[in-house]
Scaffold this active site. Structure first.
Site, PDB file in Angstrom:
ATOM      1  N   LYS A 175       0.863  -1.178   0.000  1.00  0.00           N
ATOM      2  CA  LYS A 175       0.000   0.000   0.000  1.00  0.00           C
ATOM      3  C   LYS A 175       0.902   1.231   0.000  1.00  0.00           C
ATOM      4  O   LYS A 175       1.507   1.576   1.007  1.00  0.00           O
ATOM      5  CB  LYS A 175      -0.915   0.039   1.225  1.00  0.00           C
ATOM      6  N   GLU A 250       9.614   1.242  10.862  1.00  0.00           N
ATOM      7  CA  GLU A 250      10.601   2.319  10.681  1.00  0.00           C
ATOM      8  C   GLU A 250       9.846   3.618  10.886  1.00  0.00           C
ATOM      9  O   GLU A 250       9.098   4.042  10.007  1.00  0.00           O
ATOM     10  CB  GLU A 250      11.199   2.276   9.269  1.00  0.00           C
ATOM     11  N   CYS A 284      13.368  10.623   7.532  1.00  0.00           N
ATOM     12  CA  CYS A 284      13.191  10.169   8.911  1.00  0.00           C
ATOM     13  C   CYS A 284      14.461  10.424   9.723  1.00  0.00           C
ATOM     14  O   CYS A 284      14.401  10.630  10.923  1.00  0.00           O
ATOM     15  CB  CYS A 284      12.787   8.701   8.948  1.00  0.00           C
ATOM     16  N   GLU A 385       8.684  15.436  16.015  1.00  0.00           N
ATOM     17  CA  GLU A 385       9.194  15.397  14.646  1.00  0.00           C
ATOM     18  C   GLU A 385       8.422  16.377  13.765  1.00  0.00           C
ATOM     19  O   GLU A 385       7.201  16.304  13.683  1.00  0.00           O
ATOM     20  CB  GLU A 385       9.062  13.979  14.080  1.00  0.00           C
TER      21      GLU A 385
END
Ligand code: ADP
Length: 492
Positions: A175, A250, A284, A385
Site C-alpha cells: 500500500k 521504521e 526520517c 518530529e
C-alpha cells in the site's frame, strides 16, 4: 491527466468501487494523475492472490537460486528505467530530481544483494543431546507480507522491504502513500515484465483507513513492514498484535547532530545542512536537533547561516535547485504550525520562518529553510518530529551534557558526531541511544548495512543480512533414528 490502475494478481484493475482520487505535483500544486481509490474489498482480492501465489508451484516450487535470478533480473530492468522512475517520484513528492535519480539508480543494488542471499538461507544441523535423534532447522518464508510505505522515498523504502521479502520466498501486498502512488505502479510494470508469477507482488492504492487498516487486519497477512509516522506506527502495531503478526517498524526521529569544538567546522556545516535541508527535511533521519559546544556556538552558527542563507529554492527538476517544495499541503501546514509553536515557546528564529516570497514559487508548497537558536531540549520543537526544513540549535557545555541532551528524546533513530578527537569518535557512538550513528558524515546509507531505530523510532532492521531474518520463520525438525519407540508416558 494520467490514469493509473492497481496491480492485483498479475492484472491491472480499477478499484471494485470504481472510485478514484487525484495525485498532485507539489511544485505546481496541480493534480496530474488519477489513482484508484481501493478499499477492503480490493485488499481481500490482493491478499487472496498473494496467499494463492505462496502455494503456487510457479513461486513455491522455484529454487532459491531461481528466486535470486529473478531478483537480479529485476535489478537489471530497474537500472534501465531509473531515470523515468525518478521523474515520476519528483512529480509526486517534489524532491530534487538529482536526489531521486541517485536513489532510483541505486535501487538495483538491493535486488542484486538479496538476489545473492536468496540461496544462502541455511538452516543448521543441531548436535542434539537426545540420543537416537537427528535435529535440524529450516528457515521458511513468513507468508503474505503487508508493506505500507510513506511518500518521502517511495521506491527506496519499498525496495528495502520487497527485496528481502522475495528473497526469503514470501509474497507481498503493497500500500503506497495516497500522495505518491504512481511510482510504485510504474515499478510493478517492471516486476511484471521480469516474469514474477501473478500474485507475488500486488499494489493496492488508496487511503490509510480504507486500504492500510484492512490490510494490516487481514487474517491471511503474516507480517507488516511499515515505514511512516510514529502515530500511525503505533496504531498498526496494536492491530498487528491482535493478529499475532510480525512487524518491522521504521518510524520517526528527532536526531541530534552534535558538533564539538574540535570539529572541522566547514565539514560540520555541510553535514548539518545535508541533515536538515536536503529533501526539505523530509527524511526520517533528519538531523533536526543541532547540538553545538558553547565554546564555538556563535562562530559555528554564523558559518551555518552564511551557507544556509544562499540555499536555492526552485523547480525540483532543475539541476540548480537545492531545496524543493514539501510533498503535500497538510505537511506544509504542519511545518508552518511547528514554526509558530517554536516562536511561541520563545525560540529565536535566525533564518526563514515561513513561505518564500520568491516570484515563480507561489503555486508550490515551499517552506524556507528555517533555523531556530536558543532552543531548550524540553521545548516541543526539540521533542516532536517536524518532518520539514526546520533546525533547532541547542548549546552544550561538555561531552556529558551532549550525551544527556542527545539521549533525552522519545526517539532513537540516528545521531551525528563531528569531532577530530579519536577517543571521542570511538567511544561516543556506544553511549548514544540511536540505531545509526554517523561520525564526521551524515545520511550515509547502504544496502549492506542494517538500518532501524531504537525506542519510539521503531522495531527491526532493514537492509543488510539482519533484514532477511525479519522475513523468515525458523522451524525445528526432529527425526528418530532408533528402531524402538520409547516409553510413551515419559518424555525424555
Ligand atoms: P506520513 O505522514 O509519512 O504520510 P503516515 O504514517 O500517516 O505518515 O503514513 C504512512 C503510510 O501509512 C501511508 O501509506 C498511509 O496511507 C498509511 N496509513 C495511514 N494510516 C493507516 C492505518 N490506520 N493503517 C494502515 N496504514 C495507514
Amino acid at each position: 491527466m494520467q490514469q493509473y490502475r492497481m496491480y492485483i494478481d498479475g492484472r491491472w484493475v480499477e478499484s471494485l468501487s470504481g472510485e478514484w482520487f487525484e495525485s498532485s505535483n507539489p511544485y505546481t500544486g496541480l493534480p496530474w494523475a488519477r489513482i484508484p481509490r481501493g478499499n477492503g474489498a480490493d485488499v481481500d482480492c490482493a491478499v487472496a492472490a498473494a496467499a494463492r501465489a505462496l502455494q503456487d508451484p510457479a513461486w513455491r516450487g522455484l529454487t532459491a537460486s531461481g528466486r535470486g535470478e529473478l531478483l537480479r533480473r529485476l535489478g537489471d530492468a530497474l537500472a534501465d528505467r531509473a531515470d523515468f522512475l525518478a521523474g515520476i517520484e519528483v512529480r509526486d513528492n517534489g524532491k530534487l530530481y538529482a536526489e531521486m535519480r541517485a536513489q532510483t539508480h541505486y535501487l538495483r543494488q538491493w535486488y542484486y544483494y538479496y538476489g545473492g542471499l536468496a540461496d544462502k538461507i541455511e538452516g543448521a544441523v543441531i548436535p542434539t543431546d537426545k540420543a537416537g535423534h537427528f535435529n535440524y532447522t529450516r528457515h521458511e518464508p513468513v507468508g503474505v507480507v503487508a508493506a505500507i510505505i510513506p511518500w518521502n522515498s517511495p521506491l527506496l523504502l519499498a525496495s528495502w522491504k520487497l527485496a528481502p521479502a522475495l528473497a526469503a520466498g514470501n509474497t507481498v501486498v503493497f500500500k503506497p502513500s495516497e500522495y505518491t502512488s504512481a511510482s510504485l505502479l510504474e515499478f510493478a510494470r517492471i516486476v511484471e515484465r521480469v516474469g514474477f508469477p501473478p500474485g507475488v507482488l500486488n499494489v493496492v492504492t488508496g487511503f490509510g483507513a480504507e486500504v492500510g487498516a484492512p490490510l494490516v487486519e487481514h487474517p491471511q497477512v503474516a507480517k507488516v513492514a511499515f515505514t511512516g509516522s510514529d502515530q500511525t506506527g503505533r496504531q498498526i502495531y496494536q492491530a498487528a498484535a491482535r493478529g499475532m503478526k510480525r512487524v518491522t517498524m521504521e518510524l520517526g526521529g528527532k536526531s541530534p547532530n552534535i558538533v564539538f569544538a574540535d570539529a572541522r567546522q566547514d565539514n560540520a556545516v555541510k553535514g548539518v545542512i545535508s541533515g536538515i535541508f536536503a529533501a526539505s527535511g523530509q527524511t526520517c533521519v533528519a538531523g533536526s536537533r543541532l547540538l553545538v559546544q558553547r565554546a564555538i556556538h556563535d562562530e559555528f552558527v554564523d558559518k551555518l547561516l552564511a551557507f544556509a542563507r544562499h540555499a536555492r529554492l526552485g523547480d525540483p527538476m532543475s539541476p540548480d535547485t537545492q531545496v524543493g517544495p514539501v510533498t503535500n499541503l497538510p505537511q506544509l501546514e504542519k511545518i508552518l504550525g511547528y514554526i509558530d509553536i517554536a516562536r511561541a515557546e520563545g525560540a529565536d528564529c535566525l533564518l526563514g520562518g515561513g513561505r518564500p516570497d520568491t516570484p515563480g514559487l507561489e503555486q508550490g508548497w515551499f517552506v524556507e529553510p528555517t533555523i531556530f537558536a536558543g532552543v531548550h531540549n524540553r521545548m516541543r520543537i526539540a521533542r516532536e518530529e517536524v518532518f520539514g526544513p526546520v533546525l533547532s540549535i541547542i548549546p552544550f557545555e561538555d561531552e556529558e551534557e551532549a550525551v544527556a541532551i542527545a539521549n533525552d528524546s522519545p526517539y532513537g533513530l540516528a545521531a551525528g558526531i563531528w569531532t577530530e578527537d579519536l577517543r571521542r569518535a570511538l567511544t561516543l557512538p556506544d553511549r548514544l541511544e540511536a540505531g545509526t550513528v554517523w561520525v564526521n558524515t551524515y545520511r550515509t546509507m547502504s544496502y549492506l548495512t542494517p538500518f532501524g531505530g531504537f525506542k519510539q523510532s521503531g522495531l527491526g532492521k532493514e537492509s543488510g543480512q539482519d533484514s532477511l531474518r525479519e522475513y523468515l520463520k525458523v522451524k525445528s525438525v526432529w527425526l528418530s533414528t532408533t528402531e524402538d519407540v520409547p516409553d510413551p508416558f515419559v518424555i525424555r
